[in-house]
Design a protein around this motif. Structure first.
Motif, PDB file in Angstrom:
ATOM      1  N   GLY A 114      27.509  41.578 -73.491  1.00 38.12           N
ATOM      2  CA  GLY A 114      26.414  42.185 -72.739  1.00 38.12           C
ATOM      3  C   GLY A 114      26.259  41.509 -71.384  1.00 38.12           C
ATOM      4  O   GLY A 114      26.681  40.366 -71.196  1.00 38.12           O
ATOM      5  N   GLU A 115      25.656  42.242 -70.444  1.00 39.34           N
ATOM      6  CA  GLU A 115      25.550  41.752 -69.068  1.00 39.34           C
ATOM      7  C   GLU A 115      24.772  40.431 -68.992  1.00 39.34           C
ATOM      8  O   GLU A 115      25.133  39.525 -68.246  1.00 39.34           O
ATOM      9  CB  GLU A 115      24.891  42.825 -68.184  1.00 39.34           C
ATOM     10  N   ASP A 116      23.705  40.299 -69.818  1.00 39.06           N
ATOM     11  CA  ASP A 116      22.911  39.069 -69.775  1.00 39.06           C
ATOM     12  C   ASP A 116      23.739  37.861 -70.219  1.00 39.06           C
ATOM     13  O   ASP A 116      23.639  36.773 -69.637  1.00 39.06           O
ATOM     14  CB  ASP A 116      21.642  39.210 -70.634  1.00 39.06           C
ATOM     15  N   VAL A 117      24.585  38.070 -71.238  1.00 41.24           N
ATOM     16  CA  VAL A 117      25.423  36.968 -71.727  1.00 41.24           C
ATOM     17  C   VAL A 117      26.444  36.560 -70.653  1.00 41.24           C
ATOM     18  O   VAL A 117      26.684  35.372 -70.423  1.00 41.24           O
ATOM     19  CB  VAL A 117      26.133  37.365 -73.040  1.00 41.24           C
ATOM     20  N   HIS A 118      27.002  37.567 -69.972  1.00 37.88           N
ATOM     21  CA  HIS A 118      27.936  37.262 -68.882  1.00 37.88           C
ATOM     22  C   HIS A 118      27.269  36.425 -67.812  1.00 37.88           C
ATOM     23  O   HIS A 118      27.849  35.485 -67.277  1.00 37.88           O
ATOM     24  CB  HIS A 118      28.451  38.555 -68.242  1.00 37.88           C
ATOM     25  N   GLU A 119      26.026  36.798 -67.505  1.00 42.74           N
ATOM     26  CA  GLU A 119      25.310  36.089 -66.449  1.00 42.74           C
ATOM     27  C   GLU A 119      25.079  34.630 -66.833  1.00 42.74           C
ATOM     28  O   GLU A 119      25.278  33.728 -66.031  1.00 42.74           O
ATOM     29  CB  GLU A 119      23.956  36.775 -66.226  1.00 42.74           C
ATOM     30  N   VAL A 120      24.653  34.416 -68.083  1.00 51.40           N
ATOM     31  CA  VAL A 120      24.413  33.050 -68.567  1.00 51.40           C
ATOM     32  C   VAL A 120      25.716  32.255 -68.506  1.00 51.40           C
ATOM     33  O   VAL A 120      25.753  31.119 -68.007  1.00 51.40           O
ATOM     34  CB  VAL A 120      23.850  33.074 -70.011  1.00 51.40           C
ATOM     35  N   ALA A 121      26.806  32.861 -68.992  1.00 52.65           N
ATOM     36  CA  ALA A 121      28.097  32.168 -69.016  1.00 52.65           C
ATOM     37  C   ALA A 121      28.540  31.828 -67.595  1.00 52.65           C
ATOM     38  O   ALA A 121      28.974  30.713 -67.310  1.00 52.65           O
ATOM     39  CB  ALA A 121      29.147  33.030 -69.717  1.00 52.65           C
ATOM     40  N   ARG A 122      28.395  32.830 -66.703  1.00 48.32           N
ATOM     41  CA  ARG A 122      28.837  32.636 -65.319  1.00 48.32           C
ATOM     42  C   ARG A 122      28.053  31.520 -64.634  1.00 48.32           C
ATOM     43  O   ARG A 122      28.617  30.652 -63.981  1.00 48.32           O
ATOM     44  CB  ARG A 122      28.674  33.945 -64.541  1.00 48.32           C
ATOM     45  N   GLU A 123      26.741  31.558 -64.808  1.00 44.60           N
ATOM     46  CA  GLU A 123      25.902  30.574 -64.120  1.00 44.60           C
ATOM     47  C   GLU A 123      26.176  29.164 -64.646  1.00 44.60           C
ATOM     48  O   GLU A 123      26.297  28.207 -63.879  1.00 44.60           O
ATOM     49  CB  GLU A 123      24.422  30.952 -64.303  1.00 44.60           C
ATOM     50  N   ALA A 124      26.284  29.047 -65.988  1.00 47.62           N
ATOM     51  CA  ALA A 124      26.571  27.737 -66.590  1.00 47.62           C
ATOM     52  C   ALA A 124      27.946  27.246 -66.133  1.00 47.62           C
ATOM     53  O   ALA A 124      28.135  26.071 -65.816  1.00 47.62           O
ATOM     54  CB  ALA A 124      26.519  27.848 -68.109  1.00 47.62           C
ATOM     55  N   TYR A 125      28.897  28.178 -66.090  1.00 41.72           N
ATOM     56  CA  TYR A 125      30.268  27.840 -65.684  1.00 41.72           C
ATOM     57  C   TYR A 125      30.268  27.279 -64.259  1.00 41.72           C
ATOM     58  O   TYR A 125      30.872  26.243 -63.988  1.00 41.72           O
ATOM     59  CB  TYR A 125      31.127  29.104 -65.759  1.00 41.72           C
ATOM     60  N   MET A 126      29.583  27.984 -63.365  1.00 42.92           N
ATOM     61  CA  MET A 126      29.589  27.571 -61.963  1.00 42.92           C
ATOM     62  C   MET A 126      28.883  26.235 -61.755  1.00 42.92           C
ATOM     63  O   MET A 126      29.266  25.456 -60.903  1.00 42.92           O
ATOM     64  CB  MET A 126      28.959  28.653 -61.081  1.00 42.92           C
ATOM     65  N   LYS A 127      27.845  25.966 -62.567  1.00 45.59           N
ATOM     66  CA  LYS A 127      27.124  24.688 -62.470  1.00 45.59           C
ATOM     67  C   LYS A 127      28.070  23.514 -62.715  1.00 45.59           C
ATOM     68  O   LYS A 127      27.921  22.455 -62.121  1.00 45.59           O
ATOM     69  CB  LYS A 127      26.039  24.626 -63.556  1.00 45.59           C
TER      70      LYS A 127
END
Ligand SMILES: *Cc1c(COP(=O)(O)O)cnc(C)c1O
Length: 490
Positions: A49-62
């Motif tokens: 889901g889009e929300d999960v992608h967002e969480v993964a992406r943001e954590a990844y970039m951090k």
């Protein structure tokens, strides 16, 4: 024209490239990539889901730049990784004895369990020179890769009519050199869980290790069970299971590059670890294959698991299984098609006793659906994830249309059938060396152009008709070599 000439013309640019231009080029490059966001691809990507992608992406970039090679430098990554392994262990019925490590994927987890088994045997049963591992034909090829890398021998045993491991056959395959038995939960090709309790009991009785490959199933089976679907025993609650692999980048919906290898206890895991104290660069130790390990992957996996929690995974499993039930019933309602066996999760294979399913796959590809082709028997593979929750109706409509199209004879399909028959005929009468020569030429024809064509049934038909699997292997290795050569720019 060929990849070889092109590779000599591609060089590091003398000067840098403008950021806007280079990103434009990258966007252009992906124009023909499969469009997984529309739920038309059934492997390779797991969409939570889009929300999960967002969480993964943001954590990844951090944690994009951080490195888990030295855990004392980044206590953050150490916290995420150890908590992630502990969360996974408890989800899989492990007690406080169970330990594990994060790896880059299912393949690395399986490499680790094979290495651990080999080192365990070196310590416990030093008389064995060529250690053997017994596993059903359906177990993942990463085991073959591990045997290839680590000098071990695999003994593949047949499966029963329901595609689950034949435990009697496994028992008969045990020799004095056997060190480990393997079962899958579930196997990738048909999505069925092997009789793990019987395999683990057999291993225990004979003093062997028992690995459960839950790479694809580990993060959905616990929730499928909670939803009330009948689920065979497979995890650490089963006595005799000594190791489990589970991929977080599949039904864990983490960013790619995330898997966990778990062991029953520390003593067993000890055989996996590596350290050297003699290097002039200092003392060097690492638990798995990789040296430098990307912090982003670890951060993203921890973040997604913590974000979703049991409730989030349960919601997703419910939607995924509902889509599976609908597609399964719909496929079985189309005359000529069937689902192989009785899949335990949302992984299944479509087959037919009367139609060429590779032709059905071609027709589906024309309609924008990418199903993987399988063999023994020919079937089409589906891995349904949360991104597929709304596709069943459209999928079934196109599947019906594809079957109708395949039933209508056309000159092209007739030609294809003739071609395959011709190859089978030639294979019967030509000397072996001629077939090898022809196969080598055919690889150029099959690998030609960018990517694989939509209509692939003739290729699969010809491959199936080849008498010599060695020829086929060389042909496939030719393709693998080709993929590392840049294509020409014109
Ligand atoms: C996907 C899979 C693997 C391999 O995992 P990768 O992440 O592709 O390396 C191993 N076993 C099973 C059952 C799988 O489905």
């Amino acid at each position: 024209m060929t990849g070889k000439t092109a590779s000599r013309t591609v060089r590091l640019p003398r000067q840098g490239t403008d950021k806007r231009r280079l990103f434009r080029e990258m966007d252009k490059a992906r124009a023909h990539d499969v469009r997984w966001r529309e739920g038309r691809v059934f492997s390779l990507v797991f969409d939570g889901g889009e929300d999960v992608h967002e969480v993964a992406r943001e954590a990844y970039m951090k944690f994009f730049a951080e490195n888990a090679l030295n855990p004392t430098a980044f206590p953050s990554l150490r916290k995420f990784e150890s908590e992630m392994v502990a969360m996974t262990a408890s989800l899989l019925g492990g007690d406080e004895q169970v330990v594990g490590n994060m790896t880059s994927g299912g393949t690395e987890s399986l490499l680790m369990t094979m290495l651990t088994a080999r080192e365990w045997a070196r310590a416990q049963r030093p008389e064995i020179t060529l250690p053997e591992v017994v596993l059903p034909v359906t177990a993942h090829p990463a085991f073959d890769k591990a045997a290839h890398y680590f000098g071990m021998k695999l003994v593949r045993t047949p499966v029963r009519d329901d595609f689950r491991a034949d435990v009697d056959a496994m028992a008969r395959a045990i020799t004095p050199n056997t060190i480990m038995l393997v079962g899958s939960a579930p196997s990738y090709p048909q999505g069925v869980v092997d009789p793990i309790d019987a395999i683990a009991a057999l291993a225990r009785e004979r003093g062997l290790l028992c690995h459960v490959d839950a790479c694809v199933g580990g993060m959905i089976l616990p929730f499928v069970e909670r939803l009330g679907y009948p689920t065979p025993a497979w995890d650490f609650r089963t006595p005799g299971v000594t190791a489990i692999s589970v991929d977080l980048h599949k039904y864990g919906y983490a960013a790619k590059g995330a898997s966990v290898i778990l062991y029953r206890n520390k003593a067993l895991r000890r055989h996996q670890l590596f350290a050297t104290t003699d290097w002039s660069g200092g003392i060097y130790a690492s638990p798995t294959m990789a040296g430098t390990r990307p912090g982003g992957v670890i951060a993203a996996a921890w973040a997604v698991m913590t974000y979703l929690g049991e409730e989030g995974y349960l919601t997703r499993a419910r939607a995924v299984m509902a889509a599976r039930d609908k597609i399964r019933a719909g496929v079985e309602a189309i005359p000529g098609l069937k689902i192989l066996s009785d899949p335990d999760i949302s992984v299944m294979a479509i087959a037919s006793d009367e139609l060429d399913v590779y032709l059905v796959a071609d027709e589906m590809a024309v309609r924008g659906w990418h199903l993987d082709r399988q063999q023994f028997p020919p079937s089409l593979h589906m891995t349904l994830h949360y991104g597929h929750r709304d596709i069943p109706d459209a999928f079934l409509r196109d599947l019906q249309a594809s079957v109708d199209a395949v039933r209508r004879p056309t000159p092209r399909r007739l030609m294809q059938r003739l071609l395959v028959a011709l190859v089978a005929f030639l294979a019967g009468i030509l000397p072996k060396s001629w077939m090898s020569w022809l196969t080598a030429r055919a690889s150029r024809f099959l690998g030609g152009g960018g990517g694989l064509p939509e209509r692939r049934a003739p290729m699969y038909g010809i491959m199936g008709a080849l008498p010599n699997r060695g020829d086929l292997k060389e042909l496939v290795l030719d393709l693998v070599e080709g993929f590392t050569e840049p294509e020409s720019q014109d």
